[in-house]
Design an enzyme around this catalytic site. Sequence first.
Site, PDB file in Angstrom:
ATOM      1  N   ASP A  31       0.669  -6.485  14.117  1.00  0.00           N
ATOM      2  CA  ASP A  31       0.120  -5.281  13.471  1.00  0.00           C
ATOM      3  C   ASP A  31      -1.234  -4.986  14.118  1.00  0.00           C
ATOM      4  OD1 ASP A  31       0.771  -4.063  10.315  1.00  0.00           O
ATOM      5  OD2 ASP A  31      -1.069  -3.453  11.347  1.00  0.00           O
ATOM      6  N   SER A 131      13.700   7.220   7.266  1.00  0.00           N
ATOM      7  CA  SER A 131      13.346   7.807   5.976  1.00  0.00           C
ATOM      8  C   SER A 131      14.379   8.845   5.571  1.00  0.00           C
ATOM      9  CB  SER A 131      11.984   8.492   6.128  1.00  0.00           C
ATOM     10  OG  SER A 131      11.724   9.341   5.042  1.00  0.00           O
ATOM     11  N   TYR A 156       5.777  14.067  11.010  1.00  0.00           N
ATOM     12  CA  TYR A 156       6.158  12.701  10.627  1.00  0.00           C
ATOM     13  C   TYR A 156       7.687  12.585  10.589  1.00  0.00           C
ATOM     14  CZ  TYR A 156       7.372   8.813   7.555  1.00  0.00           C
ATOM     15  OH  TYR A 156       7.962   7.699   7.025  1.00  0.00           O
ATOM     16  N   LYS A 160      10.642  10.349  12.957  1.00  0.00           N
ATOM     17  CA  LYS A 160      11.729   9.479  12.468  1.00  0.00           C
ATOM     18  C   LYS A 160      13.071   9.937  13.034  1.00  0.00           C
ATOM     19  CE  LYS A 160       9.263   6.684  10.024  1.00  0.00           C
ATOM     20  NZ  LYS A 160       9.028   5.349  10.591  1.00  0.00           N
TER      21      LYS A 160
HETATM   22  P1  NAD Z   1       2.058   0.934   5.922  1.00  0.00           P
HETATM   23  O1  NAD Z   1       1.096   1.898   6.524  1.00  0.00           O
HETATM   24  O2  NAD Z   1       1.628   0.169   4.727  1.00  0.00           O
HETATM   25  O3  NAD Z   1       2.538  -0.115   7.044  1.00  0.00           O
HETATM   26  C1  NAD Z   1       2.640   0.245   8.405  1.00  0.00           C
HETATM   27  C2  NAD Z   1       1.889  -0.816   9.205  1.00  0.00           C
HETATM   28  O4  NAD Z   1       1.991  -0.485  10.582  1.00  0.00           O
HETATM   29  C3  NAD Z   1       0.406  -0.892   8.870  1.00  0.00           C
HETATM   30  O5  NAD Z   1       0.057  -2.232   8.573  1.00  0.00           O
HETATM   31  C4  NAD Z   1      -0.301  -0.406  10.132  1.00  0.00           C
HETATM   32  O6  NAD Z   1      -1.544  -1.061  10.330  1.00  0.00           O
HETATM   33  C5  NAD Z   1       0.726  -0.723  11.201  1.00  0.00           C
HETATM   34  N1  NAD Z   1       0.671   0.125  12.397  1.00  0.00           N
HETATM   35  C6  NAD Z   1       0.606   1.475  12.461  1.00  0.00           C
HETATM   36  N2  NAD Z   1       0.578   1.875  13.740  1.00  0.00           N
HETATM   37  C7  NAD Z   1       0.639   0.752  14.505  1.00  0.00           C
HETATM   38  C8  NAD Z   1       0.622   0.517  15.899  1.00  0.00           C
HETATM   39  N3  NAD Z   1       0.501   1.517  16.783  1.00  0.00           N
HETATM   40  N4  NAD Z   1       0.696  -0.769  16.355  1.00  0.00           N
HETATM   41  C9  NAD Z   1       0.795  -1.798  15.465  1.00  0.00           C
HETATM   42  N5  NAD Z   1       0.770  -1.632  14.133  1.00  0.00           N
HETATM   43  C10 NAD Z   1       0.707  -0.365  13.661  1.00  0.00           C
HETATM   44  O7  NAD Z   1       3.409   1.726   5.630  1.00  0.00           O
HETATM   45  P2  NAD Z   1       4.702   1.288   4.811  1.00  0.00           P
HETATM   46  O8  NAD Z   1       4.766   2.099   3.575  1.00  0.00           O
HETATM   47  O9  NAD Z   1       4.775  -0.175   4.739  1.00  0.00           O
HETATM   48  O10 NAD Z   1       5.823   1.849   5.787  1.00  0.00           O
HETATM   49  C11 NAD Z   1       6.446   1.031   6.762  1.00  0.00           C
HETATM   50  C12 NAD Z   1       7.411   1.883   7.583  1.00  0.00           C
HETATM   51  O11 NAD Z   1       8.363   2.455   6.703  1.00  0.00           O
HETATM   52  C13 NAD Z   1       6.752   3.028   8.337  1.00  0.00           C
HETATM   53  O12 NAD Z   1       7.384   3.173   9.586  1.00  0.00           O
HETATM   54  C14 NAD Z   1       7.052   4.219   7.445  1.00  0.00           C
HETATM   55  O13 NAD Z   1       7.088   5.418   8.171  1.00  0.00           O
HETATM   56  C15 NAD Z   1       8.422   3.861   6.890  1.00  0.00           C
HETATM   57  N6  NAD Z   1       8.724   4.526   5.615  1.00  0.00           N
HETATM   58  C16 NAD Z   1       7.867   4.380   4.572  1.00  0.00           C
HETATM   59  C17 NAD Z   1       8.144   5.042   3.369  1.00  0.00           C
HETATM   60  C18 NAD Z   1       7.195   4.935   2.205  1.00  0.00           C
HETATM   61  O14 NAD Z   1       7.290   5.757   1.299  1.00  0.00           O
HETATM   62  N7  NAD Z   1       6.299   3.954   2.166  1.00  0.00           N
HETATM   63  C19 NAD Z   1       9.300   5.841   3.248  1.00  0.00           C
HETATM   64  C20 NAD Z   1      10.164   5.945   4.332  1.00  0.00           C
HETATM   65  C21 NAD Z   1       9.867   5.273   5.527  1.00  0.00           C
HETATM   66  N1  UFG Z   2       4.054  14.253  -7.084  1.00  0.00           N
HETATM   67  C1  UFG Z   2       3.261  14.788  -8.076  1.00  0.00           C
HETATM   68  N2  UFG Z   2       1.938  14.475  -8.062  1.00  0.00           N
HETATM   69  C2  UFG Z   2       1.366  13.661  -7.125  1.00  0.00           C
HETATM   70  C3  UFG Z   2       2.195  13.117  -6.124  1.00  0.00           C
HETATM   71  C4  UFG Z   2       3.545  13.434  -6.116  1.00  0.00           C
HETATM   72  O1  UFG Z   2       3.737  15.519  -8.937  1.00  0.00           O
HETATM   73  O2  UFG Z   2       0.147  13.439  -7.174  1.00  0.00           O
HETATM   74  C5  UFG Z   2       5.505  14.550  -7.102  1.00  0.00           C
HETATM   75  C6  UFG Z   2       6.005  15.265  -5.857  1.00  0.00           C
HETATM   76  O3  UFG Z   2       5.838  16.650  -6.001  1.00  0.00           O
HETATM   77  C7  UFG Z   2       7.476  14.809  -5.815  1.00  0.00           C
HETATM   78  C8  UFG Z   2       7.430  13.395  -6.405  1.00  0.00           C
HETATM   79  O4  UFG Z   2       6.205  13.306  -7.132  1.00  0.00           O
HETATM   80  O5  UFG Z   2       8.252  15.604  -6.678  1.00  0.00           O
HETATM   81  C9  UFG Z   2       7.415  12.310  -5.330  1.00  0.00           C
HETATM   82  O6  UFG Z   2       6.384  12.575  -4.394  1.00  0.00           O
HETATM   83  P1  UFG Z   2       5.872  11.478  -3.341  1.00  0.00           P
HETATM   84  O7  UFG Z   2       4.755  12.094  -2.561  1.00  0.00           O
HETATM   85  O8  UFG Z   2       5.618  10.196  -4.031  1.00  0.00           O
HETATM   86  O9  UFG Z   2       7.146  11.243  -2.418  1.00  0.00           O
HETATM   87  P2  UFG Z   2       7.975  12.288  -1.526  1.00  0.00           P
HETATM   88  O10 UFG Z   2       9.374  12.297  -2.076  1.00  0.00           O
HETATM   89  O11 UFG Z   2       7.310  13.580  -1.390  1.00  0.00           O
HETATM   90  O12 UFG Z   2       7.891  11.609  -0.082  1.00  0.00           O
HETATM   91  C10 UFG Z   2       8.169  10.245   0.145  1.00  0.00           C
HETATM   92  C11 UFG Z   2       7.359   9.697   1.299  1.00  0.00           C
HETATM   93  C12 UFG Z   2       7.774  10.337   2.594  1.00  0.00           C
HETATM   94  C13 UFG Z   2       9.239  10.223   2.798  1.00  0.00           C
HETATM   95  C14 UFG Z   2       9.971  10.768   1.598  1.00  0.00           C
HETATM   96  C15 UFG Z   2      11.443  10.531   1.740  1.00  0.00           C
HETATM   97  O13 UFG Z   2       5.981   9.954   1.094  1.00  0.00           O
HETATM   98  O14 UFG Z   2       7.157   9.622   3.647  1.00  0.00           O
HETATM   99  O15 UFG Z   2       9.523  10.107   0.413  1.00  0.00           O
HETATM  100  O16 UFG Z   2      11.686   9.193   1.941  1.00  0.00           O
HETATM  101  F1  UFG Z   2       9.593  10.923   3.898  1.00  0.00           F
END
Ligand code: NAD
Ligand code: UFG
Length: 350
Positions: A31, A131, A156, A160
């Site tokens: 990381d 995602s 973003y 993906k």
């Molecule tokens: P996060 O930001 O907590 O974890 C991502 C990690 O990657 C971080 O620790 C960051 O320091 C590291 N990182 C970023 N760029 C880097 C680089 N260039 N080299 C090395 N390390 C790097 O995010 P998360 O919520 O744990 O998400 C993990 C993965 O899952 C991501 O690819 C994210 O897009 C994907 N994802 C997350 C969600 C969500 O809602 N959390 C939903 C769908 C997909």
């Molecule tokens: N919401 C609120 N208030 C807030 C935040 C969110 O009402 O302060 C609502 C949004 O409008 C939505 C729901 O809560 O209806 C969920 O919102 P999130 O932002 O928690 O999640 P999203 O579904 O918008 O998006 C998430 C991740 C994206 C990913 C997507 C699909 O943030 O990275 O799920 O996996 F692409």
Amino acid sequence: MNILVTGGTGFIGSHTVVELIKAGHRVVILDNLSNSKELVLGRISRVLELEGIKNADLPFYMVDIRDREGLAAMFEAEPVFDCCIHFAGLKAVGESVLKPWEYYENNVYGTLVLVDEMRKAGCKSIIFSSSATVYGVPDFSPIPETAQKHAAMHPYGATKSMLEDILTDLHTADVKNGDENPWNVVILRYFNPIGAHRSGLIGEDPSGIPNNLMPYITQVAVGRLAKLGVFGNDYQTHDGTGVRDYIHVVDLAKGHVAALKAVEEKCGVEIFNLGTGVGYSVLDVVHAFEEANGIEIPYEIKPRRPGDIDSYYSNPAKAQEVLGWKAELDLVDMCRDSWNWQKNNPKGYI
Ligand code: NAD
Ligand code: UFG
């Protein structure tokens, strides 16, 4: 198996490292700490101790996936990996609209460098964090993996979708070229991960004001934010607020352990939704949180957030059929564990 976890100190990565080690795998974490802290490693060790695993070996490399030399040195120092679970990436939807170059460079270019160094080092198996955003505005829910992908709604999402295609092309080209050892690519499409390990030692630690619903709720609960804004109550849903498929991060982490089965079986390219298959509205989540934790969450209805859609949730049947994985934890568990993490760490990891 010997597993490389990029982004392993992040939210989903840290929980996955715990489940991988519990399942008996060797894990190396890489990381660049751009969105996480090194102290997470000590927390992972403490979680493992609670789970009965003392003095777990947790090799860590502070390396950026765009850094060829750093990656090559890490691959040189470690035994050949059986698989890379690739979480590293930038993930803030709104920020990606304002900084598209940074998202394409970090996520797309970074993954190109990573897979190039992987193949040089003899590892051609990857589990990729995708995602549900790749479905765009879906035609219907529950969404199966066979549903049409739609145009990305933000850079973003584009990263993906592109990376899914790029990784698939690597496998296809190997097959066309008659390579005896073609790439194995498992694409996991996450729905909405929330929750935390039940110990409250690791969890989600967003920087700045949270964009996502659950961290916003927990920061209201802990007194860091005054009230939740609910983005719209005029959607076509049972109470007018947006419906999503929330999944406990520990279930999601276990989904990665299960996905290793596909890698072991030399799956080629496989795509799995990781969700529960159940949709909850914003107000369902607020009320579940209040009930689970006995804390009132003040909220006000605000205008719709641009880019949001009414409702979507997964059809998770394929992961159960092929990998034997199914989400076990419910919304009450997610609300309880999210709050346990936040109340034990009111300012996140410090
Ligand atoms: P996060 O930001 O907590 O974890 C991502 C990690 O990657 C971080 O620790 C960051 O320091 C590291 N990182 C970023 N760029 C880097 C680089 N260039 N080299 C090395 N390390 C790097 O995010 P998360 O919520 O744990 O998400 C993990 C993965 O899952 C991501 O690819 C994210 O897009 C994907 N994802 C997350 C969600 C969500 O809602 N959390 C939903 C769908 C997909
Ligand atoms: N919401 C609120 N208030 C807030 C935040 C969110 O009402 O302060 C609502 C949004 O409008 C939505 C729901 O809560 O209806 C969920 O919102 P999130 O932002 O928690 O999640 P999203 O579904 O918008 O998006 C998430 C991740 C994206 C990913 C997507 C699909 O943030 O990275 O799920 O996996 F692409």
